[in-house]
Write a protein that holds these residues in place. Sequence first.
Motif, short mmCIF file in Angstrom:
data_model
loop_
_atom_site.label_atom_id
_atom_site.label_comp_id
_atom_site.label_asym_id
_atom_site.label_seq_id
_atom_site.Cartn_x
_atom_site.Cartn_y
_atom_site.Cartn_z
N ILE A 227 6.08 2.08 -1.07
CA ILE A 227 4.94 2.54 -0.57
C ILE A 227 5.17 3.41 0.67
CG2 ILE A 227 2.36 2.36 0.36
CD1 ILE A 227 1.73 0.55 -1.64
N GLU A 228 5.80 2.60 1.47
CA GLU A 228 6.15 3.10 3.14
C GLU A 228 7.18 3.93 2.98
OE1 GLU A 228 6.92 -0.82 4.85
OE2 GLU A 228 5.04 -1.48 4.66
N THR A 229 8.13 4.09 1.96
CA THR A 229 9.22 4.94 1.87
C THR A 229 8.85 6.33 1.10
OG1 THR A 229 10.90 3.35 1.79
CG2 THR A 229 11.62 5.37 1.03
N ASN A 230 7.65 6.26 0.36
CA ASN A 230 7.18 7.29 -0.43
C ASN A 230 5.93 7.73 -0.09
OD1 ASN A 230 9.70 7.66 -2.45
ND2 ASN A 230 9.19 5.49 -2.49
N GLN A 239 1.49 2.95 -11.49
CA GLN A 239 2.91 3.53 -11.17
C GLN A 239 3.49 2.38 -10.67
OE1 GLN A 239 3.36 6.59 -8.23
NE2 GLN A 239 5.45 6.38 -8.21
N LEU A 240 2.88 1.58 -9.69
CA LEU A 240 3.50 0.29 -9.11
C LEU A 240 3.54 -0.99 -10.16
CD1 LEU A 240 1.70 0.37 -5.57
CD2 LEU A 240 4.16 0.95 -6.08
N ALA A 241 2.85 -1.11 -11.01
CA ALA A 241 2.70 -2.15 -11.91
C ALA A 241 4.04 -1.88 -12.74
CB ALA A 241 1.44 -2.12 -12.72
N ILE A 246 4.92 -5.68 -13.36
CA ILE A 246 3.75 -6.87 -13.04
C ILE A 246 2.53 -6.14 -13.61
CG2 ILE A 246 2.37 -8.15 -11.46
CD1 ILE A 246 4.64 -7.21 -9.34
N GLY A 247 1.85 -6.94 -14.33
CA GLY A 247 0.42 -6.54 -14.70
C GLY A 247 -0.45 -5.81 -13.72
N ARG A 248 -1.29 -4.88 -14.26
CA ARG A 248 -1.92 -4.26 -13.03
C ARG A 248 -3.19 -5.23 -12.30
NH1 ARG A 248 -4.69 0.98 -12.38
NH2 ARG A 248 -6.63 0.72 -10.98
N ARG A 249 -3.82 -6.15 -13.22
CA ARG A 249 -4.45 -6.95 -12.64
C ARG A 249 -3.84 -8.10 -11.52
NH1 ARG A 249 -9.27 -9.28 -16.51
NH2 ARG A 249 -10.53 -7.41 -16.61
N SER A 250 -2.58 -8.46 -12.10
CA SER A 250 -2.17 -9.32 -11.21
C SER A 250 -1.35 -8.72 -10.03
CB SER A 250 -0.74 -10.01 -12.07
OG SER A 250 0.15 -10.94 -11.54
N LEU A 251 -0.92 -7.46 -10.12
CA LEU A 251 -0.43 -6.78 -8.94
C LEU A 251 -1.77 -6.46 -7.84
CD1 LEU A 251 1.67 -4.88 -7.36
CD2 LEU A 251 0.64 -3.10 -8.76
N GLU A 252 -2.57 -6.41 -8.37
CA GLU A 252 -3.99 -6.12 -7.47
C GLU A 252 -4.39 -7.45 -6.75
OE1 GLU A 252 -6.52 -4.10 -10.09
OE2 GLU A 252 -6.18 -2.12 -8.74
N VAL A 263 -4.31 -2.29 -2.69
CA VAL A 263 -3.18 -1.41 -2.85
C VAL A 263 -3.35 -0.03 -2.38
CG1 VAL A 263 -1.60 -0.13 -4.40
CG2 VAL A 263 -2.26 -2.47 -4.76
N SER A 264 -4.67 0.30 -2.80
CA SER A 264 -5.25 1.71 -2.14
C SER A 264 -5.59 1.77 -0.51
CB SER A 264 -6.69 2.07 -2.89
OG SER A 264 -7.49 1.30 -2.59
N GLU A 265 -5.89 0.66 -0.14
CA GLU A 265 -6.20 0.46 1.24
C GLU A 265 -4.78 0.40 2.04
OE1 GLU A 265 -10.20 -2.35 1.41
OE2 GLU A 265 -8.15 -3.11 1.46
N TYR A 266 -3.79 -0.31 1.55
CA TYR A 266 -2.33 -0.21 2.03
C TYR A 266 -1.90 1.35 2.19
CZ TYR A 266 1.85 -2.48 3.60
OH TYR A 266 3.00 -2.72 4.36
N ILE A 267 -1.89 1.80 1.18
CA ILE A 267 -1.50 3.34 0.90
C ILE A 267 -2.17 4.11 2.00
CG2 ILE A 267 -1.43 5.39 -0.30
CD1 ILE A 267 -1.19 3.61 -2.96
#
Length: 327
Positions: A227-230, A239-241, A246-252, A263-267
Motif C-alpha cells: 500500500i505504501e509503495t503503490n 487485490q490485496l487478498a 489470504i481470504g478477504r475476510r481473514s485479511l480484513e 484496509v480502506s482506512e489504512y489506504i
Amino acid sequence: MKHISILIPKGHSSLTNIEGSHQIFSEVNSFLISMGKPPVFTIQFVGLSKETSQRNGLFTVNPDFLINDIKKTDLIIIPALHGDPVKAIELNKAFIPWILQQYKQGAEIASFCIGAFFLASTGLLKGKQCATHWKLANEFRSMFPDVHLVDDKIMTEDGGIYTSGGAYSYLNLLVYLIEKYVGRAMAILTAKAFMIDIDRNSQSPFIIFQGQKNHEDEPIKKAQEFIETNFQDKISVDQLADRFAIGRRSLERRFKKATSNTVSEYIQRVKVEVAKKNLETSRKNINEVMDDVGYSDIKAFRIIFKKTTGMTPTDYRNKYNKEAIFS
C-alpha cells in the motif's frame, strides 16, 4: 480552597508538566488576589520519597508531602512518564492504592500525554475515553484494549477523569480545568497571559502517520508495504487478498487486529500523509496534490483530508508552508 496534588513520579517524568501546572495554577491565585478575591487553589507536589531523582539524576524534585501525608485531595495530576511504560508503572505502583482511595473519596484525576499509561494501569480508565500522544496510540491500545482511546482528541473528560493528548496539549487541559473551577473569564485571562490557544480540541493536524508495523503478522506487513509503495494506485481489498493469498475476510480481520485500521482506512491515511508532505514542501496546487495521491474527486479528497487532519487542504498548506502563502 481546592487542593491540587501534582504527582512527582520516580524515574523520568515530564518536569515541564510538573512545573508548568504549578506555575499556571499559582498564577490563577495571583490573578484573583490582584482582583481583591481569595485564592482558590492549594497546590502541592506529592511523591513517594522526599528526594525524587529525575532524568537519570540530572534533576532532583523535593515533594512537599508524601502520599501518606495527604488524606484528602480534590485533583490529582499525573505528568507524562517517559521510557518503557511497563517499567515506569512498576516503579511507581505504590501511588496506585492512594489514587484509587482518593478517587473513591471524590477526587478528580488528570493525566498528561503518556501519563495515560500510568492512569490506565489503575483500572480507572476501563470503558472510558482517553487521549494520549498520537505517536504511542498503538502501543497504548495493545496494553489497554479495554480503554476507548481517541487519538485525535486534545483532551477527554469522563467520570471525573481527564486526559490530554501529546506534549504541550496539557496546557489546553489546564485552561479547561481553570474554566471549570474558576470560570470562563479566568480561563481566557490565563490563556492570554500564557499565550495558550484556547478551545483547541484536536491533535489531528499534528499527527504523523508512520504505519503500524509493531506486530508479528508478516503477510500483513507486506500488504502494508505494498500500500505504501503503490499509494497512487487504486488498491482494493480483493487485490490485496489475491496478491498475498489470504481470504478477504481473514485479511480484513488480521489487518484490523495488527494495525487498528481497516484496509480502506489504512489506504486513506497513507494517501493523506503523502498529500500532507506535498502541501508542506511543494508549491503544487490542491488539484495537483490530489492527483499525485490517486484521487480524482476533489470533494471526496477534501472530505477525507479534513476527517483525517481536522483541517481543509488549503488551511493545512497555509499553516505549514510559508512559501505557498507568499507565492
